[in-house]
Motif scaffolding. Sequence first.
Motif, PDB file in Angstrom:
ATOM      1  N   VAL A  97       0.856  -1.183   0.000  1.00 31.97           N
ATOM      2  CA  VAL A  97       0.000   0.000   0.000  1.00 31.97           C
ATOM      3  C   VAL A  97       0.894   1.235   0.000  1.00 31.97           C
ATOM      4  O   VAL A  97       1.772   1.374   0.855  1.00 31.97           O
ATOM      5  CB  VAL A  97      -0.930   0.032   1.240  1.00 31.97           C
ATOM      6  N   LEU A  98       0.656   2.122  -0.957  1.00 35.15           N
ATOM      7  CA  LEU A  98       1.397   3.372  -1.039  1.00 35.15           C
ATOM      8  C   LEU A  98       0.610   4.492  -0.368  1.00 35.15           C
ATOM      9  O   LEU A  98      -0.617   4.428  -0.260  1.00 35.15           O
ATOM     10  CB  LEU A  98       1.659   3.743  -2.499  1.00 35.15           C
ATOM     11  N   GLU A  99       1.330   5.516   0.047  1.00 36.26           N
ATOM     12  CA  GLU A  99       0.672   6.725   0.542  1.00 36.26           C
ATOM     13  C   GLU A  99      -0.110   7.341  -0.627  1.00 36.26           C
ATOM     14  O   GLU A  99       0.299   7.201  -1.780  1.00 36.26           O
ATOM     15  CB  GLU A  99       1.709   7.726   1.061  1.00 36.26           C
ATOM     16  N   PRO A 100      -1.228   7.996  -0.341  1.00 31.92           N
ATOM     17  CA  PRO A 100      -1.998   8.617  -1.421  1.00 31.92           C
ATOM     18  C   PRO A 100      -1.154   9.605  -2.227  1.00 31.92           C
ATOM     19  O   PRO A 100      -0.409  10.399  -1.661  1.00 31.92           O
ATOM     20  CB  PRO A 100      -3.127   9.349  -0.693  1.00 31.92           C
ATOM     21  N   ASN A 101      -1.225   9.495  -3.517  1.00 33.30           N
ATOM     22  CA  ASN A 101      -0.539  10.409  -4.443  1.00 33.30           C
ATOM     23  C   ASN A 101       0.964  10.489  -4.202  1.00 33.30           C
ATOM     24  O   ASN A 101       1.563  11.548  -4.361  1.00 33.30           O
ATOM     25  CB  ASN A 101      -1.167  11.810  -4.369  1.00 33.30           C
ATOM     26  N   ALA A 102       1.567   9.377  -3.793  1.00 35.70           N
ATOM     27  CA  ALA A 102       3.003   9.371  -3.520  1.00 35.70           C
ATOM     28  C   ALA A 102       3.570   7.986  -3.826  1.00 35.70           C
ATOM     29  O   ALA A 102       2.825   7.032  -3.996  1.00 35.70           O
ATOM     30  CB  ALA A 102       3.268   9.734  -2.066  1.00 35.70           C
ATOM     31  N   THR A 103       4.878   7.916  -3.876  1.00 40.23           N
ATOM     32  CA  THR A 103       5.523   6.622  -4.070  1.00 40.23           C
ATOM     33  C   THR A 103       6.272   6.220  -2.806  1.00 40.23           C
ATOM     34  O   THR A 103       7.371   5.682  -2.856  1.00 40.23           O
ATOM     35  CB  THR A 103       6.483   6.642  -5.279  1.00 40.23           C
ATOM     36  N   GLN A 104       5.653   6.482  -1.670  1.00 35.39           N
ATOM     37  CA  GLN A 104       6.183   6.037  -0.381  1.00 35.39           C
ATOM     38  C   GLN A 104       5.295   4.924   0.129  1.00 35.39           C
ATOM     39  O   GLN A 104       4.070   4.989   0.011  1.00 35.39           O
ATOM     40  CB  GLN A 104       6.191   7.172   0.634  1.00 35.39           C
ATOM     41  N   ILE A 105       5.918   3.924   0.723  1.00 36.25           N
ATOM     42  CA  ILE A 105       5.156   2.795   1.248  1.00 36.25           C
ATOM     43  C   ILE A 105       4.450   3.193   2.535  1.00 36.25           C
ATOM     44  O   ILE A 105       5.034   3.814   3.414  1.00 36.25           O
ATOM     45  CB  ILE A 105       6.087   1.599   1.498  1.00 36.25           C
ATOM     46  N   ARG A 106       3.190   2.827   2.633  1.00 32.53           N
ATOM     47  CA  ARG A 106       2.409   2.988   3.866  1.00 32.53           C
ATOM     48  C   ARG A 106       2.310   1.644   4.598  1.00 32.53           C
ATOM     49  O   ARG A 106       2.454   1.573   5.804  1.00 32.53           O
ATOM     50  CB  ARG A 106       1.007   3.515   3.530  1.00 32.53           C
ATOM     51  N   MET A 107       2.059   0.581   3.834  1.00 28.33           N
ATOM     52  CA  MET A 107       1.926  -0.749   4.398  1.00 28.33           C
ATOM     53  C   MET A 107       2.547  -1.776   3.453  1.00 28.33           C
ATOM     54  O   MET A 107       2.390  -1.670   2.239  1.00 28.33           O
ATOM     55  CB  MET A 107       0.455  -1.142   4.552  1.00 28.33           C
ATOM     56  N   ALA A 108       3.204  -2.720   4.044  1.00 32.45           N
ATOM     57  CA  ALA A 108       3.638  -3.922   3.335  1.00 32.45           C
ATOM     58  C   ALA A 108       3.227  -5.041   4.290  1.00 32.45           C
ATOM     59  O   ALA A 108       3.993  -5.428   5.163  1.00 32.45           O
ATOM     60  CB  ALA A 108       5.131  -3.907   3.070  1.00 32.45           C
ATOM     61  N   HIS A 109       1.987  -5.433   4.163  1.00 38.71           N
ATOM     62  CA  HIS A 109       1.385  -6.341   5.146  1.00 38.71           C
ATOM     63  C   HIS A 109       2.296  -7.507   5.471  1.00 38.71           C
ATOM     64  O   HIS A 109       2.812  -8.126   4.551  1.00 38.71           O
ATOM     65  CB  HIS A 109       0.038  -6.864   4.633  1.00 38.71           C
ATOM     66  N   PRO A 110       2.538  -7.741   6.726  1.00 42.17           N
ATOM     67  CA  PRO A 110       1.905  -7.225   7.934  1.00 42.17           C
ATOM     68  C   PRO A 110       2.584  -5.985   8.530  1.00 42.17           C
ATOM     69  O   PRO A 110       2.194  -5.510   9.587  1.00 42.17           O
ATOM     70  CB  PRO A 110       2.019  -8.402   8.908  1.00 42.17           C
TER      71      PRO A 110
ATOM     72  N   ILE B  82       3.516 -10.688  11.808  1.00 40.91           N
ATOM     73  CA  ILE B  82       4.954 -10.425  11.692  1.00 40.91           C
ATOM     74  C   ILE B  82       5.735 -11.621  12.217  1.00 40.91           C
ATOM     75  O   ILE B  82       6.658 -12.111  11.561  1.00 40.91           O
ATOM     76  CB  ILE B  82       5.333  -9.117  12.416  1.00 40.91           C
ATOM     77  N   CYS B  83       5.363 -12.105  13.395  1.00 42.78           N
ATOM     78  CA  CYS B  83       6.048 -13.296  13.941  1.00 42.78           C
ATOM     79  C   CYS B  83       5.876 -14.488  13.003  1.00 42.78           C
ATOM     80  O   CYS B  83       6.828 -15.235  12.759  1.00 42.78           O
ATOM     81  CB  CYS B  83       5.504 -13.624  15.333  1.00 42.78           C
ATOM     82  N   ALA B  84       4.677 -14.654  12.470  1.00 39.85           N
ATOM     83  CA  ALA B  84       4.418 -15.776  11.565  1.00 39.85           C
ATOM     84  C   ALA B  84       5.226 -15.647  10.274  1.00 39.85           C
ATOM     85  O   ALA B  84       5.808 -16.623   9.797  1.00 39.85           O
ATOM     86  CB  ALA B  84       2.927 -15.866  11.255  1.00 39.85           C
ATOM     87  N   ALA B  85       5.264 -14.440   9.707  1.00 42.10           N
ATOM     88  CA  ALA B  85       5.985 -14.237   8.444  1.00 42.10           C
ATOM     89  C   ALA B  85       7.477 -14.481   8.596  1.00 42.10           C
ATOM     90  O   ALA B  85       8.135 -14.963   7.664  1.00 42.10           O
ATOM     91  CB  ALA B  85       5.730 -12.821   7.918  1.00 42.10           C
ATOM     92  N   LEU B  86       8.009 -14.154   9.767  1.00 36.99           N
ATOM     93  CA  LEU B  86       9.444 -14.309  10.000  1.00 36.99           C
ATOM     94  C   LEU B  86       9.804 -15.654  10.631  1.00 36.99           C
ATOM     95  O   LEU B  86      10.977 -15.948  10.828  1.00 36.99           O
ATOM     96  CB  LEU B  86       9.944 -13.168  10.891  1.00 36.99           C
ATOM     97  N   TYR B  87       8.777 -16.452  10.966  1.00 35.03           N
ATOM     98  CA  TYR B  87       8.980 -17.752  11.606  1.00 35.03           C
ATOM     99  C   TYR B  87       9.801 -17.615  12.898  1.00 35.03           C
ATOM    100  O   TYR B  87      10.738 -18.375  13.137  1.00 35.03           O
ATOM    101  CB  TYR B  87       9.664 -18.748  10.656  1.00 35.03           C
ATOM    102  N   VAL B  88       9.430 -16.607  13.717  1.00 37.52           N
ATOM    103  CA  VAL B  88      10.146 -16.372  14.973  1.00 37.52           C
ATOM    104  C   VAL B  88       9.159 -16.115  16.105  1.00 37.52           C
ATOM    105  O   VAL B  88       8.006 -15.762  15.880  1.00 37.52           O
ATOM    106  CB  VAL B  88      11.109 -15.168  14.866  1.00 37.52           C
ATOM    107  N   ASP B  89       9.648 -16.300  17.319  1.00 41.39           N
ATOM    108  CA  ASP B  89       8.893 -15.899  18.491  1.00 41.39           C
ATOM    109  C   ASP B  89       9.019 -14.392  18.638  1.00 41.39           C
ATOM    110  O   ASP B  89       9.937 -13.773  18.087  1.00 41.39           O
ATOM    111  CB  ASP B  89       9.448 -16.585  19.741  1.00 41.39           C
TER     112      ASP B  89
END
Length: 147
Positions: free
Chosen positions: A53-66, A94-101
């Motif tokens: 997800v980018l910020e509105p009218n910009a090329t900055q990231i707002r979200m890279a789920h999670p 985040i913990c699930a995506a990284l396979y960490v506690d």
Amino acid sequence: MDARDLELRNLTYRLFVELGRAPSSDEVAEAAGFAREEVAAAWLRLHEAHALVLEPNATQIRMAHPFSAVPTPYRVEAAGRSWYANCAWDAFGICAALYVDGRVETACPDCGEPIAVEVRGGRSDDESLLFHCLVPAAHWWDDVVFT
């Protein structure tokens, strides 16, 4: 999306994890050996495909789920680093995506009482907690930032 877009998506996520924050288009371009404009164009295609997800009218990231690029009430510490999550669900993601506690810190949205949850082996140490979605899943992308 094509193979280059997927390559840039994977690199963007890897840098997000390594840096503990969203990478800039310049950082991704340098790491990939691409021009900043190529990264911005790929990010726009990835945004349109709901891959980030980018910020509105910009090329900055707002979200890279999670992961969230902006401070939120959901802070996750894992693997010696910390990140913001977009919501409670993403905090565990985040913990699930990284396979960490890890450890999730937030506050009750009703009373403001601090909540800290340890995540071990993919499970919360407090199974009495509930996660409530205000928006039905079918409508999350109507306004994913609010969701």
